[in-house]
Motif scaffolding. Structure first.
Motif, PDB file in Angstrom:
ATOM      1  N   GLY A 276       0.320  -4.858  -0.652  1.00 51.65           N
ATOM      2  CA  GLY A 276       0.471  -5.109   0.787  1.00 51.65           C
ATOM      3  C   GLY A 276       1.744  -5.849   1.124  1.00 51.65           C
ATOM      4  N   ALA A 277       2.814  -5.471   0.476  1.00 48.48           N
ATOM      5  CA  ALA A 277       4.123  -6.083   0.734  1.00 48.48           C
ATOM      6  C   ALA A 277       5.144  -4.957   0.806  1.00 48.48           C
ATOM      7  CB  ALA A 277       4.479  -7.066  -0.375  1.00 48.48           C
ATOM      8  N   ARG A 278       6.332  -5.245   1.347  1.00 46.70           N
ATOM      9  CA  ARG A 278       7.234  -4.118   1.603  1.00 46.70           C
ATOM     10  C   ARG A 278       8.638  -4.284   1.026  1.00 46.70           C
ATOM     11  NH1 ARG A 278      10.426  -5.117   6.301  1.00 46.70           N
ATOM     12  NH2 ARG A 278       9.790  -6.997   7.367  1.00 46.70           N
ATOM     13  N   PHE A 279       8.813  -5.150   0.022  1.00 44.17           N
ATOM     14  CA  PHE A 279      10.117  -5.311  -0.631  1.00 44.17           C
ATOM     15  C   PHE A 279      11.223  -5.580   0.383  1.00 44.17           C
ATOM     16  CE2 PHE A 279       7.495  -2.899  -3.550  1.00 44.17           C
ATOM     17  CZ  PHE A 279       7.777  -3.431  -4.794  1.00 44.17           C
ATOM     18  N   ASP A 280      10.948  -6.515   1.272  1.00 38.38           N
ATOM     19  CA  ASP A 280      11.903  -6.919   2.289  1.00 38.38           C
ATOM     20  C   ASP A 280      13.147  -7.510   1.638  1.00 38.38           C
ATOM     21  OD1 ASP A 280      12.359  -7.975   5.191  1.00 38.38           O
ATOM     22  OD2 ASP A 280      12.595  -9.728   3.904  1.00 38.38           O
ATOM     23  N   ASP A 281      14.284  -7.433   2.317  1.00 36.69           N
ATOM     24  CA  ASP A 281      15.535  -7.917   1.708  1.00 36.69           C
ATOM     25  C   ASP A 281      15.527  -9.428   1.476  1.00 36.69           C
ATOM     26  OD1 ASP A 281      16.036  -7.385   4.814  1.00 36.69           O
ATOM     27  OD2 ASP A 281      17.209  -9.139   4.234  1.00 36.69           O
ATOM     28  N   LYS A 295       8.056  -2.251 -14.802  1.00 37.55           N
ATOM     29  CA  LYS A 295       7.381  -1.120 -14.168  1.00 37.55           C
ATOM     30  C   LYS A 295       6.780  -1.674 -12.883  1.00 37.55           C
ATOM     31  CE  LYS A 295       7.171   2.033 -17.664  1.00 37.55           C
ATOM     32  NZ  LYS A 295       7.782   3.355 -17.528  1.00 37.55           N
ATOM     33  N   LYS A 296       6.628  -0.811 -11.903  1.00 38.24           N
ATOM     34  CA  LYS A 296       6.148  -1.325 -10.619  1.00 38.24           C
ATOM     35  C   LYS A 296       4.979  -0.503 -10.079  1.00 38.24           C
ATOM     36  CE  LYS A 296      10.698  -3.189  -9.599  1.00 38.24           C
ATOM     37  NZ  LYS A 296      11.386  -2.635 -10.788  1.00 38.24           N
ATOM     38  N   ILE A 297       3.972  -1.254  -9.635  1.00 41.30           N
ATOM     39  CA  ILE A 297       2.830  -0.656  -8.940  1.00 41.30           C
ATOM     40  C   ILE A 297       2.943  -1.118  -7.495  1.00 41.30           C
ATOM     41  CG2 ILE A 297       0.303  -0.686  -8.725  1.00 41.30           C
ATOM     42  CD1 ILE A 297       0.280  -1.528 -11.757  1.00 41.30           C
ATOM     43  N   HIS A 298       2.713  -0.229  -6.552  1.00 48.15           N
ATOM     44  CA  HIS A 298       2.828  -0.642  -5.145  1.00 48.15           C
ATOM     45  C   HIS A 298       1.640  -0.107  -4.347  1.00 48.15           C
ATOM     46  CE1 HIS A 298       5.534  -0.917  -1.290  1.00 48.15           C
ATOM     47  NE2 HIS A 298       4.467  -1.688  -1.235  1.00 48.15           N
ATOM     48  N   VAL A 299       0.844  -1.029  -3.830  1.00 47.94           N
ATOM     49  CA  VAL A 299      -0.291  -0.658  -2.985  1.00 47.94           C
ATOM     50  C   VAL A 299       0.081  -0.931  -1.542  1.00 47.94           C
ATOM     51  CG1 VAL A 299      -2.739  -1.036  -2.518  1.00 47.94           C
ATOM     52  CG2 VAL A 299      -1.828  -1.499  -4.812  1.00 47.94           C
ATOM     53  N   ASP A 300       0.021   0.074  -0.692  1.00 49.66           N
ATOM     54  CA  ASP A 300       0.312  -0.136   0.734  1.00 49.66           C
ATOM     55  C   ASP A 300      -0.340   0.966   1.540  1.00 49.66           C
ATOM     56  OD1 ASP A 300       2.851  -1.966   2.102  1.00 49.66           O
ATOM     57  OD2 ASP A 300       1.788  -0.507   3.343  1.00 49.66           O
ATOM     58  N   ILE A 301      -0.792   0.600   2.738  1.00 43.89           N
ATOM     59  CA  ILE A 301      -1.436   1.604   3.589  1.00 43.89           C
ATOM     60  C   ILE A 301      -0.411   2.486   4.288  1.00 43.89           C
ATOM     61  CG2 ILE A 301      -1.608   0.276   5.751  1.00 43.89           C
ATOM     62  CD1 ILE A 301      -4.630   1.353   5.729  1.00 43.89           C
ATOM     63  N   ASP A 302       0.834   2.016   4.318  1.00 43.99           N
ATOM     64  CA  ASP A 302       1.881   2.768   5.006  1.00 43.99           C
ATOM     65  C   ASP A 302       2.744   3.490   3.977  1.00 43.99           C
ATOM     66  OD1 ASP A 302       3.997   3.732   6.413  1.00 43.99           O
ATOM     67  OD2 ASP A 302       4.698   1.799   7.158  1.00 43.99           O
ATOM     68  N   VAL A 317      -1.276   4.751  -2.048  1.00 43.36           N
ATOM     69  CA  VAL A 317      -1.414   4.650  -0.601  1.00 43.36           C
ATOM     70  C   VAL A 317      -2.878   4.373  -0.288  1.00 43.36           C
ATOM     71  CG1 VAL A 317      -1.189   5.858   1.608  1.00 43.36           C
ATOM     72  CG2 VAL A 317       0.507   6.220  -0.192  1.00 43.36           C
ATOM     73  N   GLY A 318      -3.116   3.289   0.421  1.00 40.88           N
ATOM     74  CA  GLY A 318      -4.493   2.987   0.788  1.00 40.88           C
ATOM     75  C   GLY A 318      -4.627   1.563   1.273  1.00 40.88           C
ATOM     76  N   ASP A 319      -5.843   1.250   1.696  1.00 44.22           N
ATOM     77  CA  ASP A 319      -6.161  -0.091   2.166  1.00 44.22           C
ATOM     78  C   ASP A 319      -6.199  -1.039   0.965  1.00 44.22           C
ATOM     79  OD1 ASP A 319      -7.214  -2.128   3.854  1.00 44.22           O
ATOM     80  OD2 ASP A 319      -9.189  -1.684   3.028  1.00 44.22           O
ATOM     81  N   VAL A 320      -5.607  -2.202   1.139  1.00 42.16           N
ATOM     82  CA  VAL A 320      -5.517  -3.162   0.036  1.00 42.16           C
ATOM     83  C   VAL A 320      -6.905  -3.540  -0.497  1.00 42.16           C
ATOM     84  CG1 VAL A 320      -4.943  -5.579  -0.434  1.00 42.16           C
ATOM     85  CG2 VAL A 320      -3.263  -4.104   0.664  1.00 42.16           C
ATOM     86  N   LYS A 321      -7.814  -3.807   0.416  1.00 44.74           N
ATOM     87  CA  LYS A 321      -9.160  -4.227   0.000  1.00 44.74           C
ATOM     88  C   LYS A 321      -9.841  -3.112  -0.801  1.00 44.74           C
ATOM     89  CE  LYS A 321     -13.309  -6.206   2.133  1.00 44.74           C
ATOM     90  NZ  LYS A 321     -13.090  -7.579   2.611  1.00 44.74           N
ATOM     91  N   ASN A 322      -9.754  -1.915  -0.265  1.00 44.80           N
ATOM     92  CA  ASN A 322     -10.353  -0.768  -0.931  1.00 44.80           C
ATOM     93  C   ASN A 322      -9.785  -0.596  -2.342  1.00 44.80           C
ATOM     94  OD1 ASN A 322      -9.946   2.212  -1.716  1.00 44.80           O
ATOM     95  ND2 ASN A 322     -11.604   2.350  -0.206  1.00 44.80           N
ATOM     96  N   CYS A 323      -8.479  -0.751  -2.451  1.00 44.24           N
ATOM     97  CA  CYS A 323      -7.814  -0.559  -3.739  1.00 44.24           C
ATOM     98  C   CYS A 323      -8.210  -1.667  -4.719  1.00 44.24           C
ATOM     99  CB  CYS A 323      -6.307  -0.539  -3.514  1.00 44.24           C
ATOM    100  SG  CYS A 323      -5.401  -0.218  -5.008  1.00 44.24           S
ATOM    101  N   LEU A 324      -8.254  -2.912  -4.231  1.00 42.02           N
ATOM    102  CA  LEU A 324      -8.616  -4.020  -5.124  1.00 42.02           C
ATOM    103  C   LEU A 324     -10.063  -3.883  -5.601  1.00 42.02           C
ATOM    104  CD1 LEU A 324      -6.810  -7.000  -3.353  1.00 42.02           C
ATOM    105  CD2 LEU A 324      -6.323  -6.113  -5.640  1.00 42.02           C
TER     106      LEU A 324
END
Lengths: 569, 144
Positions: A276-281, A295-302, A317-324
């Protein structure tokens, strides 16, 4: 039942369970205000539309519910833009009703006309112009649905004056008909399993989470996930409160003003689990040098957040809660997790060594000027990290992020993405309306506070006991800091020493003003301020040259942090 | 809808090389055909961003191949007695049509790929090309 548009609007809000609306009347919304008068929905008269939208935003952040604002046409809308853009950048659910000139007048440069659709399109998740009163109820239903689902965001409903007077049959729909808007909540099992395989192989894993954890209400699941793995956790500015800031696995915030151990851990990890983060600058620094060995895992609904700036190996891609929840299910009977703790033990040793090398700190001298960090530290002690803390933008915001260890989600209210000075006070007001029984604290400084200070009148009018910590340093601190480091101390237009006198300012508004000029007054002023049942400005006269460390200079790699000596105030 | 799509492209710094909007078989649905360029990850990001627009129904990335693309161009050529026949011959070679004739001009309609239209521009320029109006490319995927 036949109703006019304005009544349909108010009924629809009641139907949506809206318990408070922040707004400012004007010509184009007179009919709406007449309906508000008739129906008795709770409405707060704001002093400026920007403040109104920030209030709805603060309410939404502190409660998790959708905030609602009403503004008039023309300047009402242009004033609201900053508020909408702030909410859009931070994915906050809002519905903003904007007045519009009557439909036959649209495009004629009518009095108080603006192109509301054109103006708000880039700063909203979606916007609507309601041209036919028969569409109004269904549009409002859609607006609330879109604002609060998927990756949330602000939605504008533009209501021309003639539509607010026109009559239609009122029927509030129970469902929305949005065939092509179907956010994906359900995380793909195959991807979760692929991610799990990476987790099981990792030796130096780090969890990096953001505001998505708060939005998804997934704190409990996140904590269970981290405790099961005994994995180090760092978070973004938006993620604060997602786990208790002083939890034994918490490394603190990462990024430009994050802790040394967080940035080092992300730099040297072999697996980065982004949730649930977006690698902001402000998090990554120089993208090419960001976490280069992992290696990178990225969970995000968007889906657009994924691989936008950083390549990830396993996107989910998915809801953070659902994924956790799915991760936790997989972990339940995973034999390989038995020795995980032993495996990551050397990694923890490394992290702890970094912490000994450089941990954040300050040294408040007894007779020196007040250090802002000290004030925040004392406030943290007093509240035990269980207040709702709103901030403005700048040095004080970063110090609050570093020294106030929020314990719960939805307790941290700050403008992250847009960095909107002036956000803090109205957002604190919105938060206090949403959480009347909780202590609401605003950490601010005079630069930001000046930008929306008129809203203090709202706090006074409604007897909101907001504790305002004015960490006054007589300067625009963050700009001054950059000018000191990167512009050879050419201090260009950062002096704020001309006032006003904030104690008198509080007094003039009917609030309470207190001042601490010396370190030994800090605790007594805080105690007095927190015991006051009115809005209170605590004016702390702080050291002007205090800098916010550590710091990753803009565009530098996050491992190249500036530390600076702990200041001797 | 067009303003949302165009706004997305300008806000995120994507190029629009050409853009064409028209009705589809369903009168409530319109189709936008755009030509843009970028690395694979940029194009992937563009597709995802477009899907994020609430009103977008479907996005098809035709990619560099696997589709048939055409463009319509209308040319206006000033004709002199000694060049009229030459213009007609070239138009014929390009399988174009002369759709309007005045004593001193032709209006010519040609469809094809970008290279074909560019080729015709080059041939007609020395013969008195006054103006070209192009639709920008439209495309359809090969097969069903």
């Amino acid at each position: 039942m036949k109703l006019i548009g304005a009544d349909i609007l108010v009924r629809s809000l009641q139907e949506e369970g809206v318990d408070i609306v922040f707004g400012h009347p004007g010509g184009a919304v007179l009919e709406v205000y007449d309906a508000i008068h008739r129906c008795g929905i709770r409405h707060v008269l704001v002093r400026h539309e920007q403040g109104g939208v920030h209030m709805a935003d603060g309410y939404a952040r502190a409660t998790g519910r959708t905030g609602v604002a009403v503004v008039t046409s023309g300047p009402g809308v242009t004033n609201a833009i900053t508020g909408l853009a702030t909410a859009y950048m931070d994915s906050i659910p809002l519905v903003c009703f904007t007045g519009q000139v009557p439909t036959p007048m649209i495009g004629n440069d009518a009095f108080q006309e603006a192109d509301n659709m054109g103006l708000t399109r880039p700063v909203t998740k979606h916007n609507y112009l309601v041209k036919d009163v028969r569409d109004l109820a269904a549009t409002i239903k859609e607006a609330f649905h879109i604002a609060s689902t998927g990756r949330p965001g602000p939605v504008v409903v533009d209501l021309p004056k003639d539509v607010s007077k026109a009559v239609a049959d009122y029927h509030y729909p129970e469902t929305v008909d949005l065939e092509h808007y179907q956010p994906r909540y359900d995380a793909h099992w195959g991807q979760v399993k692929r991610a799990m395989a990476l987790i099981l192989k990792a030796e130096r894993p780090v969890v990096y989470f953001g505001g998505g954890v708060i939005t998804s209400n997934a704190s409990k699941e996140l904590l269970a996930f981290c405790e099961r793995l005994k994995v180090p956790v760092t978070y973004t500015l938006m993620g604060i409160g997602g786990i208790p800031g002083n939890h034994q696995y918490s490394l603190g915030m990462l990024g430009m003003h994050g802790t040394y151990r967080s940035n080092k851990a992300v730099d040297e990890c072999d697996l980065l689990i982004a949730i649930g983060a977006r690698f902001d600058d402000r998090v990554t620094g120089k993208v090419d040098d960001f976490s280069p060995r992992s290696k990178k895992i990225h969970v995000d609904i968007d889906p657009t957040s994924i691989r936008k700036s950083v390549y990830v190996d396993v996107p989910i891609v998915g809801d953070v809660k659902n994924c956790l929840e799915k991760f936790l299910e997989l972990m339940q009977d995973e034999p390989k997790l038995k020795d995980y703790e032993t495996r990551v033990a050397p990694w923890w040793e490394k992290i702890n060594a970094w912490d000994r090398e450089h941990s954040i700190g300050y040294a408040q001298k007894e007779d020196g000027p007040i250090l802002p960090q000290y004030v925040i530290d004392k406030m943290y002690e007093m509240t035990a990290g269980r207040a709702v803390v709103s901030t403005d933008v700048g040095q004080h915001q970063m110090w609050a992020a570093q020294y106030y260890h929020a314990q719960r989600p939805n307790d941290w209210v700050t403008s992250g993405g847009l960095g909107t000075m002036g956000f803090g006070l109205p957002a604190a007001i919105g938060a206090q309306f949403g959480r009347p029984k909780d202590t609401v604290v605003l950490v601010t400084s005079e630069g930001s506070f000046s930008m929306c200070c008129q809203e203090l009148a709202v706090a006074v009018e409604h007897d909101l006991p907001i504790k305002i910590l004015m960490l006054r340093n007589n300067t625009l601190g963050m700009v001054r800091q950059w000018q000191q480091f990167f512009y050879d101390k050419r201090y260009s237009h950062v002096d704020m020493s001309s006032g006003p006198d904030w104690v008198k300012f509080a007094d003039a508004f009917g609030a309470v003003g207190l001042r601490a000029s010396h370190p030994d007054e800090v605790e007594s002023v805080l105690e007095k301020g927190f015991a006051t049942r009115k809005p209170v400005i605590m004016d702390f006269v702080c050291r002007t040259e205090e800098n916010c460390f550590p710091m990753v200079p803009g565009g530098a790699a996050s491992r190249d942090m500036l530390h600076g000596e702990p200041s001797r105030g | 809808m067009l303003s949302r799509v165009a706004g997305l492209f300008s806000a995120r710094g994507y190029n629009i090389d050409s853009l064409c909007v028209a009705e589809t078989l369903d009168p409530k649905v319109s189709q936008i055909t755009m030509v843009t360029e970028g690395e694979d990850d940029t194009v992937e990001q563009i597709v995802k961003q477009l899907y994020k627009l609430i009103d977008v129904i479907r996005v098809t990335d035709h990619g560099p191949d696997n589709h048939v693309a055409r463009e319509l161009a209308l040319f206006k050529v000033r004709t002199l007695p000694d060049s009229r026949a030459e213009v007609m011959r070239i138009v014929e070679i390009f399988r174009g049509k002369i759709v309007d004739v005045t004593p001193d001009s032709y209006a010519i309609e040609v469809t094809g790929g970008a290279e074909k239209i560019q080729g015709l521009i080059e041939l007609l320029t020395p013969l008195g090309l006054e103006d070209v109006t192009r639709t920008g490319r439209i495309a359809v995927a090969r097969g069903l």
